[in-house]
Design a protein around this motif. Structure first.
Motif, PDB file in Angstrom:
ATOM      1  N   GLU A   1       4.033 -30.051 -83.326  1.00  0.00           N
ATOM      2  CA  GLU A   1       4.713 -30.319 -84.590  1.00  0.00           C
ATOM      3  C   GLU A   1       6.097 -30.922 -84.369  1.00  0.00           C
ATOM      4  N   ALA A   2       6.686 -30.628 -83.206  1.00  0.00           N
ATOM      5  CA  ALA A   2       7.999 -31.177 -82.857  1.00  0.00           C
ATOM      6  C   ALA A   2       7.863 -32.419 -81.968  1.00  0.00           C
ATOM      7  N   ASP A   3       6.644 -32.946 -81.879  1.00  0.00           N
ATOM      8  CA  ASP A   3       6.369 -34.125 -81.044  1.00  0.00           C
ATOM      9  C   ASP A   3       6.700 -33.858 -79.580  1.00  0.00           C
ATOM     10  N   ILE A   4       6.337 -32.677 -79.106  1.00  0.00           N
ATOM     11  CA  ILE A   4       6.518 -32.281 -77.706  1.00  0.00           C
ATOM     12  C   ILE A   4       5.152 -32.015 -77.103  1.00  0.00           C
ATOM     13  N   SER A   5       4.915 -32.568 -75.925  1.00  0.00           N
ATOM     14  CA  SER A   5       3.643 -32.365 -75.227  1.00  0.00           C
ATOM     15  C   SER A   5       3.868 -31.536 -73.970  1.00  0.00           C
ATOM     16  N   VAL A   6       2.916 -30.653 -73.677  1.00  0.00           N
ATOM     17  CA  VAL A   6       2.931 -29.908 -72.425  1.00  0.00           C
ATOM     18  C   VAL A   6       2.253 -30.771 -71.363  1.00  0.00           C
ATOM     19  N   GLY A   7       3.015 -31.068 -70.307  1.00  0.00           N
ATOM     20  CA  GLY A   7       2.483 -31.907 -69.246  1.00  0.00           C
ATOM     21  C   GLY A   7       2.743 -33.383 -69.442  1.00  0.00           C
ATOM     22  N   GLY A   8       3.454 -33.753 -70.522  1.00  0.00           N
ATOM     23  CA  GLY A   8       3.757 -35.157 -70.786  1.00  0.00           C
ATOM     24  C   GLY A   8       4.944 -35.650 -69.966  1.00  0.00           C
ATOM     25  N   GLN A   9       5.230 -36.947 -70.082  1.00  0.00           N
ATOM     26  CA  GLN A   9       6.287 -37.560 -69.277  1.00  0.00           C
ATOM     27  C   GLN A   9       7.455 -38.083 -70.107  1.00  0.00           C
ATOM     28  N   ARG A  10       7.406 -37.915 -71.444  1.00  0.00           N
ATOM     29  CA  ARG A  10       8.536 -38.347 -72.251  1.00  0.00           C
ATOM     30  C   ARG A  10       9.713 -37.385 -72.067  1.00  0.00           C
ATOM     31  N   GLU A  11      10.896 -37.817 -72.452  1.00  0.00           N
ATOM     32  CA  GLU A  11      12.079 -37.006 -72.175  1.00  0.00           C
ATOM     33  C   GLU A  11      12.039 -35.640 -72.844  1.00  0.00           C
ATOM     34  N   GLN A  12      11.322 -35.497 -73.962  1.00  0.00           N
ATOM     35  CA  GLN A  12      11.267 -34.211 -74.652  1.00  0.00           C
ATOM     36  C   GLN A  12      10.122 -33.324 -74.192  1.00  0.00           C
ATOM     37  N   ASP A  13       9.257 -33.804 -73.311  1.00  0.00           N
ATOM     38  CA  ASP A  13       8.076 -33.045 -72.901  1.00  0.00           C
ATOM     39  C   ASP A  13       8.404 -32.015 -71.826  1.00  0.00           C
ATOM     40  N   ILE A  14       7.517 -31.012 -71.722  1.00  0.00           N
ATOM     41  CA  ILE A  14       7.746 -29.928 -70.753  1.00  0.00           C
ATOM     42  C   ILE A  14       6.541 -29.740 -69.846  1.00  0.00           C
ATOM     43  N   THR A  15       6.786 -29.068 -68.729  1.00  0.00           N
ATOM     44  CA  THR A  15       5.742 -28.628 -67.816  1.00  0.00           C
ATOM     45  C   THR A  15       5.819 -27.119 -67.705  1.00  0.00           C
ATOM     46  N   VAL A  16       4.720 -26.433 -67.894  1.00  0.00           N
ATOM     47  CA  VAL A  16       4.669 -24.975 -67.824  1.00  0.00           C
ATOM     48  C   VAL A  16       4.173 -24.560 -66.445  1.00  0.00           C
ATOM     49  N   HIS A  17       4.941 -23.712 -65.771  1.00  0.00           N
ATOM     50  CA  HIS A  17       4.598 -23.243 -64.433  1.00  0.00           C
ATOM     51  C   HIS A  17       3.980 -21.847 -64.438  1.00  0.00           C
ATOM     52  N   ASP A  18       4.229 -21.085 -65.485  1.00  0.00           N
ATOM     53  CA  ASP A  18       3.799 -19.694 -65.549  1.00  0.00           C
ATOM     54  C   ASP A  18       3.063 -19.468 -66.877  1.00  0.00           C
ATOM     55  N   PRO A  19       1.805 -19.027 -66.833  1.00  0.00           N
ATOM     56  CA  PRO A  19       1.036 -18.840 -68.070  1.00  0.00           C
ATOM     57  C   PRO A  19       1.605 -17.764 -68.996  1.00  0.00           C
ATOM     58  N   HIS A  20       2.492 -16.891 -68.480  1.00  0.00           N
ATOM     59  CA  HIS A  20       3.099 -15.870 -69.334  1.00  0.00           C
ATOM     60  C   HIS A  20       4.146 -16.467 -70.281  1.00  0.00           C
ATOM     61  N   PHE A  21       4.486 -17.727 -70.060  1.00  0.00           N
ATOM     62  CA  PHE A  21       5.470 -18.409 -70.899  1.00  0.00           C
ATOM     63  C   PHE A  21       5.112 -18.315 -72.381  1.00  0.00           C
ATOM     64  N   HIS A  22       3.861 -18.543 -72.713  1.00  0.00           N
ATOM     65  CA  HIS A  22       3.448 -18.597 -74.116  1.00  0.00           C
ATOM     66  C   HIS A  22       3.658 -17.253 -74.821  1.00  0.00           C
ATOM     67  N   ALA A  23       3.264 -16.181 -74.156  1.00  0.00           N
ATOM     68  CA  ALA A  23       3.421 -14.851 -74.749  1.00  0.00           C
ATOM     69  C   ALA A  23       4.892 -14.485 -74.900  1.00  0.00           C
ATOM     70  N   ARG A  24       5.706 -14.847 -73.916  1.00  0.00           N
ATOM     71  CA  ARG A  24       7.127 -14.507 -73.973  1.00  0.00           C
ATOM     72  C   ARG A  24       7.815 -15.213 -75.143  1.00  0.00           C
ATOM     73  N   VAL A  25       7.460 -16.457 -75.359  1.00  0.00           N
ATOM     74  CA  VAL A  25       8.078 -17.204 -76.452  1.00  0.00           C
ATOM     75  C   VAL A  25       7.668 -16.643 -77.806  1.00  0.00           C
ATOM     76  N   LEU A  26       6.382 -16.349 -77.972  1.00  0.00           N
ATOM     77  CA  LEU A  26       5.919 -15.837 -79.262  1.00  0.00           C
ATOM     78  C   LEU A  26       6.430 -14.428 -79.539  1.00  0.00           C
ATOM     79  N   ALA A  27       6.596 -13.634 -78.480  1.00  0.00           N
ATOM     80  CA  ALA A  27       7.038 -12.253 -78.668  1.00  0.00           C
ATOM     81  C   ALA A  27       8.544 -12.136 -78.853  1.00  0.00           C
TER      82      ALA A  27
END
Length: 372
Positions: A15-41
């Motif tokens: 929704e914020a035009d951010i991709s996981v694993g993308g190469q644009r300046e706003q994109d991110i790479t996730v190294h730890d699968p616990h990231f998703h739970a930590r952010v939501l919690a």
């Protein structure tokens, strides 16, 4: 890994035009699968802490956080910590008594070497004025001169700096405008540095809380300190300034401000950067100063803070190799990066402003013309 949590986070980022694993300046790479739970919690606290722990990286951190703020994703994901912080802020005066000194101990006493490396020639930890400046040093010098001109400083005047930092503003005013000065700070490290900096000048530096002030001054300034006063103390703050300012004097308040009145700060900022801090709104400032001052000028140059923060970022990036790696370890450096990048995004998205107010006790005869 919970695929449902992952999908929820990925959908929010999209929704914020951010991709996981993308190469644009706003994109991110996730190294730890616990990231998703930590952010939501835990909301912003989970996002910041997981970055500090190396769970994810962004192509450009400030661009990623800007996209989140522009899409207001941060306003839709809240953790329990935010509810606890909000309750504490409602029930307690966190900026009074010993609480008023906590930010000095935990933030401003981190180490003068860190701030010297980041802030440039002028060790001024507030927004520069970039109207005609080409670099950070010029922007900070221009800001200090703007403050002195707005206050109409004259030789021999007695000037108070509330939250004097490392003493640069009073040194500048004493050398360029011939004033005498008193500066107060709640940081031991700042006070010691400021005394050395101002040695030989008619400047006194005190380790003192502003509540204790009760003496006359011809002009008063405060640069980047009001963010630590707290809503419950705004009225007291202006009352202290009023009792110390001579009738014909001027007061300049330089502060970050927010567009909406709030009663607490971001939980990650409160835990790791500025404990017990709070950004004022225009309504809160106006209400707290009502009946005490005439508002002569209100100047907003908040977009200059983005440029100031970018310069600080460049300075600290270049300085890390020569700073103590034990004191400023990898987690600390990632924390500092998140702090600077988040601040850039906040000003770039216009969520926060930088205000300079000039106030007088009874109004300037004939009116006040504000320098720019």
């Amino acid at each position: 890994m919970d695929l449902g949590l992952q999908q929820r986070v990925v959908a929010l980022l999209e929704e914020a035009d951010i991709s996981v694993g993308g190469q644009r300046e706003q994109d991110i790479t996730v190294h730890d699968p616990h990231f998703h739970a930590r952010v939501l919690a835990h909301g912003s606290l989970g996002l910041g802490e997981s970055y500090m722990d190396g769970c994810w990286d962004a192509v450009r951190l400030d661009a990623f956080l800007f996209q989140l703020m522009q899409a207001r994703i941060d306003e839709r994901v809240h953790g329990m910590g935010e509810l606890v912080d909000a309750l504490k802020a409602r029930l307690f005066n966190l900026q009074a008594g010993k609480g008023s000194y906590e930010v000095g101990r935990r933030h401003y006493d981190l180490g003068n070497d860190l701030y010297q490396a980041m802030l440039g020639r002028w060790m001024v930890y507030s927004c520069g004025y970039w109207r005609q400046a080409a670099d950070l040093d010029q922007a900070q010098e221009a800001k200090l001169d703007l403050v002195c001109r707005k206050l109409r400083l004259q030789p021999g005047q007695r000037v108070l700096d509330i939250g004097c930092g490392w003493g640069e503003a009073l040194k500048f005013a004493a050398e360029r405008y011939g004033v005498q000065g008193v500066g107060i700070t709640i940081s031991v490290e700042q006070a010691e540095h400021a005394r050395r900096l101002c040695a030989g000048l008619p400047v006194e530096i005190r380790l003192q809380d502003y509540h204790q002030l009760d003496e006359p001054f011809d002009a008063i300034l405060s640069l980047g300190m009001f963010e630590h006063v707290g809503e419950k103390n705004y009225r007291d703050y202006f009352q202290v300034v009023r009792r110390c300012l001579r009738t014909q004097g001027l007061f300049l308040l330089h502060t970050i401000g927010t567009n909406v009145s709030r009663h607490r700060t971001d939980p990650w900022i409160a835990r790791y950067i500025f404990p017990n801090s709070m950004l004022p709104s225009a309504a809160q400032i106006a209400s707290a100063s009502e009946g005490l001052f005439v508002l002569e000028d209100w100047h907003n140059f908040g977009t200059d803070y983005d440029r100031t923060l970018q310069a600080w970022w460049s300075n600290i990036q270049a300085a890390w190799p020569r700073l103590d790696a034990l004191r400023y370890d990898r987690r600390f450096r990632r924390m500092w990066h998140f702090y600077l990048a988040g601040s850039m995004a906040t000003f770039r998205s216009r969520r926060a402003q930088l205000w300079q107010l000039v106030l007088s006790p009874e109004g300037v005869p004939g009116g006040y013309r504000a320098p720019r």
